[in-house]
Scaffold this motif. Structure first.
Motif, PDB file in Angstrom:
ATOM      1  N   VAL A 124       3.057  -0.905  -8.786  1.00  0.00           N
ATOM      2  CA  VAL A 124       3.207  -1.389  -7.689  1.00  0.00           C
ATOM      3  C   VAL A 124       2.004  -2.470  -7.797  1.00  0.00           C
ATOM      4  N   ALA A 125       0.751  -2.270  -8.069  1.00  0.00           N
ATOM      5  CA  ALA A 125      -0.513  -2.997  -8.278  1.00  0.00           C
ATOM      6  C   ALA A 125      -0.165  -4.161  -9.480  1.00  0.00           C
ATOM      7  N   GLU A 126       0.292  -3.988 -10.507  1.00  0.00           N
ATOM      8  CA  GLU A 126       0.720  -4.786 -11.482  1.00  0.00           C
ATOM      9  C   GLU A 126       1.790  -5.703 -10.840  1.00  0.00           C
ATOM     10  N   GLU A 127       2.877  -5.452 -10.388  1.00  0.00           N
ATOM     11  CA  GLU A 127       3.840  -6.253  -9.459  1.00  0.00           C
ATOM     12  C   GLU A 127       3.250  -7.191  -8.573  1.00  0.00           C
ATOM     13  N   TYR A 128       2.157  -6.480  -7.777  1.00  0.00           N
ATOM     14  CA  TYR A 128       1.799  -7.358  -6.590  1.00  0.00           C
ATOM     15  C   TYR A 128       0.984  -8.522  -7.376  1.00  0.00           C
ATOM     16  N   VAL A 129       0.111  -8.275  -8.367  1.00  0.00           N
ATOM     17  CA  VAL A 129      -0.603  -9.415  -9.126  1.00  0.00           C
ATOM     18  C   VAL A 129       0.328 -10.319  -9.354  1.00  0.00           C
ATOM     19  N   GLY A 140      -1.400 -21.467  -3.306  1.00  0.00           N
ATOM     20  CA  GLY A 140      -2.639 -21.712  -3.849  1.00  0.00           C
ATOM     21  C   GLY A 140      -3.599 -20.289  -3.836  1.00  0.00           C
ATOM     22  N   THR A 141      -2.937 -19.436  -3.960  1.00  0.00           N
ATOM     23  CA  THR A 141      -3.603 -18.155  -3.922  1.00  0.00           C
ATOM     24  C   THR A 141      -3.324 -17.127  -5.294  1.00  0.00           C
ATOM     25  N   ALA A 142      -4.495 -16.778  -5.747  1.00  0.00           N
ATOM     26  CA  ALA A 142      -4.075 -15.934  -7.035  1.00  0.00           C
ATOM     27  C   ALA A 142      -4.692 -14.552  -6.644  1.00  0.00           C
ATOM     28  N   ALA A 143      -4.385 -13.503  -7.418  1.00  0.00           N
ATOM     29  CA  ALA A 143      -4.531 -12.159  -7.511  1.00  0.00           C
ATOM     30  C   ALA A 143      -5.194 -11.684  -8.461  1.00  0.00           C
ATOM     31  N   THR A 144      -6.032 -10.540  -8.669  1.00  0.00           N
ATOM     32  CA  THR A 144      -6.640 -10.025  -9.837  1.00  0.00           C
ATOM     33  C   THR A 144      -6.648  -8.476  -9.775  1.00  0.00           C
ATOM     34  N   LEU A 145      -6.511  -7.848 -10.614  1.00  0.00           N
ATOM     35  CA  LEU A 145      -6.469  -6.377 -10.658  1.00  0.00           C
ATOM     36  C   LEU A 145      -7.788  -6.000 -11.201  1.00  0.00           C
ATOM     37  N   VAL A 146      -8.677  -5.783 -10.064  1.00  0.00           N
ATOM     38  CA  VAL A 146     -10.013  -5.359 -10.519  1.00  0.00           C
ATOM     39  C   VAL A 146     -10.084  -4.014 -10.765  1.00  0.00           C
ATOM     40  N   SER A 147      -9.333  -2.783 -10.447  1.00  0.00           N
ATOM     41  CA  SER A 147      -9.628  -1.571 -10.775  1.00  0.00           C
ATOM     42  C   SER A 147      -8.128  -1.106 -10.855  1.00  0.00           C
ATOM     43  N   PRO A 148      -7.661  -0.781 -11.904  1.00  0.00           N
ATOM     44  CA  PRO A 148      -6.347  -0.114 -12.428  1.00  0.00           C
ATOM     45  C   PRO A 148      -6.275   1.290 -11.846  1.00  0.00           C
ATOM     46  N   ALA A 149      -5.023   1.755 -11.728  1.00  0.00           N
ATOM     47  CA  ALA A 149      -4.822   3.145 -11.024  1.00  0.00           C
ATOM     48  C   ALA A 149      -5.549   4.196 -11.932  1.00  0.00           C
ATOM     49  N   GLY A 150      -6.407   4.995 -11.312  1.00  0.00           N
ATOM     50  CA  GLY A 150      -7.218   5.779 -12.194  1.00  0.00           C
ATOM     51  C   GLY A 150      -6.594   7.232 -12.123  1.00  0.00           C
ATOM     52  N   PRO A 151      -7.007   8.201 -12.752  1.00  0.00           N
ATOM     53  CA  PRO A 151      -6.445   9.604 -12.514  1.00  0.00           C
ATOM     54  C   PRO A 151      -6.132  10.003 -11.155  1.00  0.00           C
ATOM     55  N   ALA A 152      -5.075  10.730 -10.850  1.00  0.00           N
ATOM     56  CA  ALA A 152      -4.762  11.365  -9.389  1.00  0.00           C
ATOM     57  C   ALA A 152      -5.681  12.313  -9.139  1.00  0.00           C
TER      58      ALA A 152
END
Length: 510
Positions: A124-129, A140-152
């Protein structure tokens, strides 16, 4: 034991039970925590910001807007296709929230498996970015994944929360169950149980009185509705009581607590005895909470307390009681020492005087377990009827009342149970449709009248045809409020009216 709302007695008697239930429920809550399904939560963080373009002013980014975009169907549909699952299933465990500061959002997914939760949060995070960066030209807006999904991480309610909830639930359940057990163990369980516990014979059972409204509502049911099942129950009581009565006799209507039906029983029993041909005087000896003057629409200016203090004679205070053969002695004017009057010898002398002029004296007494003056009239009575509300009374109260009265008047105490169900031994008489009692009704207001005199009995006149029968309930149309003389002039006028009536009766007898 009886609780009667007394929490201290409940805690003393059932404290161990309350503690046991609390401990068991708390232990059960702790055990539930161990079998609680464990959830796993993985979180990714993305940041959105304005894209710097020549000739264009930067567009401010709102975290709330980015949250809605991450949860939109466009993003979830693409992520669900990549994961090979339904869009609705993916949305069930998804949680997107704005970060505390800036335009960052956290994309979290909770599931039963740690690897699955991490994979879905990352998708979901990658698709949003990707979606945000492909629409940069338009927005005129860009997104960056600063913290990938970590261990649950495991998601479980803290132990202290389970313990607190278990302790509160256990305490409440312990108190409720202790109260229910106490009431069950201390309540009456039928007519036979009452007789076994108290040692008193039950003469009759009376159905619970239904609240009446409209004209005639305060009147006793024997006058208001003589054909009803309630009235028939009082006739049954009369039939059981009459063999125990001498001529003359005094019957005391007693009870443990207020509201159990003493005054209602006294009034209806007096009417029933008067209808059978006995000359009856009904005396209101409940100086704390009198009720008979309201039932018979009488004034409280003159009554029992006036006679006991010597302010009035008995002949000046007795009032007509709606039908022939019945006179009512109201409670009288309220005084500071009204309760002390019942403890002296004046009441005994008054009862002897009344018994010389009538067949039966019926007394309505105070509640024995609530005031100190309830036992005074008991020593003067030939028969005592203990009125007990089956639904409200407890075993302890019933036993205590019976013991108190048996100590004062041994062998002269019987019981009347109110509201006893038929399955527990109660009597359920039937309505007598169309019944019309043939007794003379005193029409008009109940003036004070002298007691009936001893005269040779005359043969009763023949009854008229049914068209000329007297109506049994029209006695005094029952004004809800009693007449009370509020001035000396009103009292003088009433006295003059009584004297004129007495003179007219004397002249007619001559």
């Amino acid at each position: 034991m009886t609780t009667n709302g007394r929490s201290a007695r409940l805690l003393r008697g059932y404290g161990w039970w309350i503690i046991l239930v609390t401990v068991l429920i708390t232990a059960g809550a702790c055990a539930l925590r161990r079998v609680e399904p464990v959830g796993h939560r993985s979180t990714a963080t993305a940041v959105a910001g304005p894209k710097q373009r020549a000739g264009f002013a930067p567009v401010p980014v709102d975290a709330g807007t980015e949250r809605e975009i991450a949860r939109s169907g466009t993003v979830l549909r693409a992520a669900a296709e990549e994961l090979g699952m339904a869009e609705t299933d993916l949305a069930d465990g998804l949680d997107v929230e704005p970060a505390e500061q800036g335009a960052a959002i956290t994309i979290a997914y909770t599931g039963g498996d740690a690897a699955t939760a991490q994979r879905r949060a990352q998708a979901v995070a990658e698709e949003y970015v990707r979606y945000r960066n492909t629409t940069t030209v338009q927005s005129g807006t860009a997104a960056t994944l600063v913290s990938p999904a970590g261990p649950a991480e495991e998601q479980r309610r803290p132990l202290w929360l389970w313990l607190a909830a278990g302790a509160v639930a256990g305490l409440l359940l312990g108190l409720i169950s202790a109260y229910a057990v106490a009431r069950r163990r201390d309540r009456l369980r039928g007519r036979a149980d009452y007789e076994q516990q108290t040692g008193l014979p039950v003469l009759a059972t009376i159905p619970r009185a239904r609240r009446s409204r409209g004209p005639g509502a305060p009147l006793p049911v024997m006058l208001r509705s003589p054909g009803s099942a309630d009235a028939e129950a009082y006739r049954y009581l009369r039939a059981r009581l009459e063999p125990l009565l001498g001529r003359p006799a005094t019957v005391l209507i007693a009870g443990g607590r207020d509201g159990e039906g003493r005054s209602t029983t006294a009034a209806n029993l007096a009417v029933a005895l008067a209808q059978s041909g006995r000359r009856v005087v009904l005396v209101d000896a409940d100086v704390r909470r009198p009720a008979l003057h309201l039932m018979f629409d009488l004034s409280r200016d003159r009554g029992l307390t006036n006679v006991l203090t010597g302010r009035h004679r008995l002949t000046e205070t007795l009032a007509a009681g709606a039908i022939v053969n019945l006179r009512v002695l109201a409670v009288g004017a309220e005084r500071d020492n009204s309760a002390d009057l019942l403890a002296g010898g004046g009441l005994t002398g008054l009862l002897h005087e009344l018994k010389e002029q009538c067949d039966v004296v019926v007394l309505d007494s105070p509640a024995l377990l609530e005031v100190a003056d309830g036992l005074g009239p008991a020593a003067c009575a030939d028969q005592i009827l203990v009125v007990t509300d089956y639904r409200r009374a407890t075993r302890a109260d019933a036993v205590r009342v019976a013991a108190e009265l048996e100590h004062v008047a041994p062998g002269r105490v019987s019981a009347v149970l109110i509201g006893l169900p038929e399955r527990d031994g109660g009597l359920r008489p039937r309505d007598q449709v169309g019944r019309t009692d043939r007794f003379e009704v005193l029409d008009g207001p109940a003036e004070h009248a002298p007691p009936p005199r001893e005269e040779p009995e005359e043969p009763a006149p023949e009854q008229p045809d049914s068209a000329e029968k007297a109506k049994p309930v029209s006695a005094k149309a029952a004004i809800p409020k009693p007449r009370v003389y509020t001035s000396a002039a009103a009292k003088a006028e009433a006295e003059a009216r009584v004297q004129a009536k007495a003179a007219a009766e004397a002249k007619s007898e001559e």
